[in-house]
Design an enzyme around this catalytic site. Structure first.
Site, PDB file in Angstrom:
ATOM      1  N   ASN A 208       0.853  -1.190   0.000  1.00  0.00           N
ATOM      2  CA  ASN A 208       0.000   0.000   0.000  1.00  0.00           C
ATOM      3  C   ASN A 208       0.888   1.240   0.000  1.00  0.00           C
ATOM      4  O   ASN A 208       2.111   1.137   0.057  1.00  0.00           O
ATOM      5  CB  ASN A 208      -0.975  -0.023   1.188  1.00  0.00           C
ATOM      6  N   ASP A 276      -4.800  -6.087   5.139  1.00  0.00           N
ATOM      7  CA  ASP A 276      -5.845  -6.891   5.780  1.00  0.00           C
ATOM      8  C   ASP A 276      -5.798  -8.350   5.334  1.00  0.00           C
ATOM      9  O   ASP A 276      -6.286  -9.224   6.031  1.00  0.00           O
ATOM     10  CB  ASP A 276      -7.225  -6.306   5.462  1.00  0.00           C
ATOM     11  N   ASP A 304      -5.376  -9.142  13.003  1.00  0.00           N
ATOM     12  CA  ASP A 304      -5.576  -7.725  13.322  1.00  0.00           C
ATOM     13  C   ASP A 304      -4.755  -7.451  14.585  1.00  0.00           C
ATOM     14  O   ASP A 304      -5.157  -7.787  15.698  1.00  0.00           O
ATOM     15  CB  ASP A 304      -7.064  -7.431  13.548  1.00  0.00           C
TER      16      ASP A 304
HETATM   17  N1  CTP Z   1      -4.334  -2.602  12.215  1.00  0.00           N
HETATM   18  C1  CTP Z   1      -3.590  -3.658  12.720  1.00  0.00           C
HETATM   19  N2  CTP Z   1      -3.615  -4.871  12.109  1.00  0.00           N
HETATM   20  C2  CTP Z   1      -4.358  -5.068  10.995  1.00  0.00           C
HETATM   21  C3  CTP Z   1      -5.115  -4.007  10.451  1.00  0.00           C
HETATM   22  C4  CTP Z   1      -5.076  -2.779  11.085  1.00  0.00           C
HETATM   23  O1  CTP Z   1      -2.897  -3.470  13.730  1.00  0.00           O
HETATM   24  N3  CTP Z   1      -4.347  -6.269  10.425  1.00  0.00           N
HETATM   25  C5  CTP Z   1      -4.340  -1.318  12.920  1.00  0.00           C
HETATM   26  C6  CTP Z   1      -3.687  -0.162  12.180  1.00  0.00           C
HETATM   27  O2  CTP Z   1      -2.319  -0.061  12.498  1.00  0.00           O
HETATM   28  C7  CTP Z   1      -4.482   1.039  12.684  1.00  0.00           C
HETATM   29  C8  CTP Z   1      -5.859   0.470  12.942  1.00  0.00           C
HETATM   30  O3  CTP Z   1      -5.690  -0.942  13.061  1.00  0.00           O
HETATM   31  O4  CTP Z   1      -4.000   1.500  13.934  1.00  0.00           O
HETATM   32  C9  CTP Z   1      -6.882   0.789  11.928  1.00  0.00           C
HETATM   33  O5  CTP Z   1      -6.532   0.305  10.699  1.00  0.00           O
HETATM   34  P1  CTP Z   1      -7.579   0.273   9.524  1.00  0.00           P
HETATM   35  O6  CTP Z   1      -6.908  -0.332   8.331  1.00  0.00           O
HETATM   36  O7  CTP Z   1      -8.195   1.616   9.367  1.00  0.00           O
HETATM   37  O8  CTP Z   1      -8.623  -0.703  10.180  1.00  0.00           O
HETATM   38  P2  CTP Z   1      -9.441  -1.831   9.567  1.00  0.00           P
HETATM   39  O9  CTP Z   1      -9.775  -2.764  10.672  1.00  0.00           O
HETATM   40  O10 CTP Z   1      -8.724  -2.429   8.401  1.00  0.00           O
HETATM   41  O11 CTP Z   1     -10.750  -1.058   9.143  1.00  0.00           O
HETATM   42  P3  CTP Z   1     -11.385  -0.778   7.711  1.00  0.00           P
HETATM   43  O12 CTP Z   1     -12.542  -1.674   7.669  1.00  0.00           O
HETATM   44  O13 CTP Z   1     -11.736   0.676   7.774  1.00  0.00           O
HETATM   45  O14 CTP Z   1     -10.318  -1.098   6.684  1.00  0.00           O
END
Ligand code: CTP
Length: 398
Positions: A208, A276, A304
């Protein structure tokens, strides 16, 4: 910044020893007192006279120097500083340190000291990369020794790669971080930063656009307040700050493992843009074009990391901070995200193109906590980091 700080500077052998002269001058400009020690190898590159003239004090050179021993014994000398700095540190000197040898003044001081030690290595790239040197570094890190550098680039010997002495200003930054008496001193804080790379095959990956700028700014701000920062970074484009413990990873799974290994910590800041998903059927050979059609990728969900840490039953860091980049309904989405992840704070920002925040130097954030949403004025990313670090210091003091 370094007023009244006492630094015992051990200058090892190597072409980079001349930079130690600049280091002495710059440390003194900041109010520090420098007591220099020159190894036999160091003397081949800088003269004792130039070192002592710059330091404004005698240079220590010999373990069995009767005059020096009468004035100040080597044990006392090893403990007369707030910090021992080895710059440049040769592979040989680090090997001695790792083995606990004490057969000259420098190694004896390093074995006898009870003050923190910061090492700035400088050597040929092959010597740096040699498993023996890397083993010694791991041993020294486990013993609590801190490192600054080495940098990568063209070397005096004509080769290219890691092994150059860190820039003098980076050594000063690392020294300042070690000697800081800021409110986060004694607190170990982890910061995740940058993107992750999820392999498709040995040469392709999913990534990304994260540059790692906000995570690096956070690490720097926390370091400046005295925290011991473990900086777990994916392949970012910005350089990691000096004076922090850098753990370089590629994938989300590696990042997750590195975070677990870094625990326990007083606080975790999760600024990484973690992928993700990963490719479940990643190939261990390069995928080739084929008449049989396009490759089909199967995906699996990555851990996550923020959620995992936030929901730990035991050993959860007392303060967990997540980030949320949103393009619409920022407060609403970020408030829901805080609850979903279980973290204490979410730093949310609007990254829709009209804001110019993505890739820019400014940021406009909303800090979401149990108390609600607090909108901060638009400011530089470094200022956001500084203010957030200060808020963390206040929260951790309670
Ligand atoms: N994060 C993490 N591990 C992941 C994905 C996200 O630790 N596998 C953490 C990021 O470092 C950030 C927070 O979660 O502090 C939010 O990330 P974001 O990508 O916005 O969250 P998502 O759960 O992926 O939400 P969205 O559905 O908006 O993509």
């Amino acid at each position: 910044m370094l007023a009244d700080k006492r630094i015992l500077l051990i200058i090892g052998g190597g072409i980079a020893a001349y930079k130690a002269l600049d280091l002495i001058r710059r440390l003194q400009d900041q109010g520090a007192t420098v007591t220099p020690v020159l190894t036999r190898g160091g003397e081949e590159f800088v003269t004792p006279l130039s070192v002592s003239a710059l330091a404004g004090t005698a240079v220590h050179r010999d373990l069995f120097d009767l005059t020096t021993e009468a004035e100040m014994g080597h044990i006392q000398l090893s403990r007369s500083a707030d910090l021992v700095v080895v710059a440049p540190a040769t592979a040989d000197l680090m090997a001695k340190m790792a083995q606990g040898l004490a057969n000259d003044l420098a190694s004896t001081l390093l074995l006898a000291t009870d003050t923190p030690v910061l090492v700035a290595p400088a050597m040929n790239v092959r010597m740096w990369e040699h498993p023996a040197t890397q083993r010694n570094i791991e041993t020294l890190k486990a013993d609590g020794v801190s490192f600054v550098g080495p940098d990568e680039g063209r070397m005096a010997c004509g080769e290219f790669g890691p092994g150059r002495l860190a820039e003098v200003e980076d050594i000063i930054a690392a020294i300042s971080a070690q000697l800081s008496d800021g409110p986060l001193q004694g607190k170990r804080i982890l910061v995740t930063s940058g993107p992750t790379h999820e392999p498709i095959d040995p040469v392709r990956y999913i990534a990304n656009r994260s540059s790692g700028a906000q995570g690096a700014a956070m690490a720097r701000a926390l370091r400046d307040l005295g925290a011991e920062v473990v900086f777990i970074t994916g392949p970012a484009t910005v350089r990691p700050p000096e004076g922090v413990q850098v753990v370089a990873v590629e994938t989300a799974q590696q990042m997750s493992e590195a975070v677990e290994a870094a625990l326990p910590v007083a606080a975790g800041v999760f600024a990484a843009a973690v992928s993700d998903w990963r490719v479940l059927n990643a190939s261990d050979r390069k995928l080739k074009k084929s008449k049989d059609g396009l490759p089909v990728m199967e995906f699996a969900e990555n851990p996550d990391i923020l959620k995992r840490v936030s929901r730990m039953a035991t050993g959860r860091p007392p303060l967990v901070v997540g980030f949320a980049a949103e393009t619409n309904d920022v407060v609403e989405h970020a408030t829901a995200k805080r609850l979903r992840k279980g973290c204490d704070w979410i730093v949310a920002n609007d990254v829709s193109p009209a804001t110019g925040i993505m890739g820019g130097s400014e940021n406009a954030v909303v800090l979401i906590s149990e108390e609600g949403a607090e909108t901060w004025p638009r400011m530089g990313k470094d200022d956001v980091a500084r203010q957030l670090a200060e808020r963390m210091a206040v929260a951790l003091a309670q």
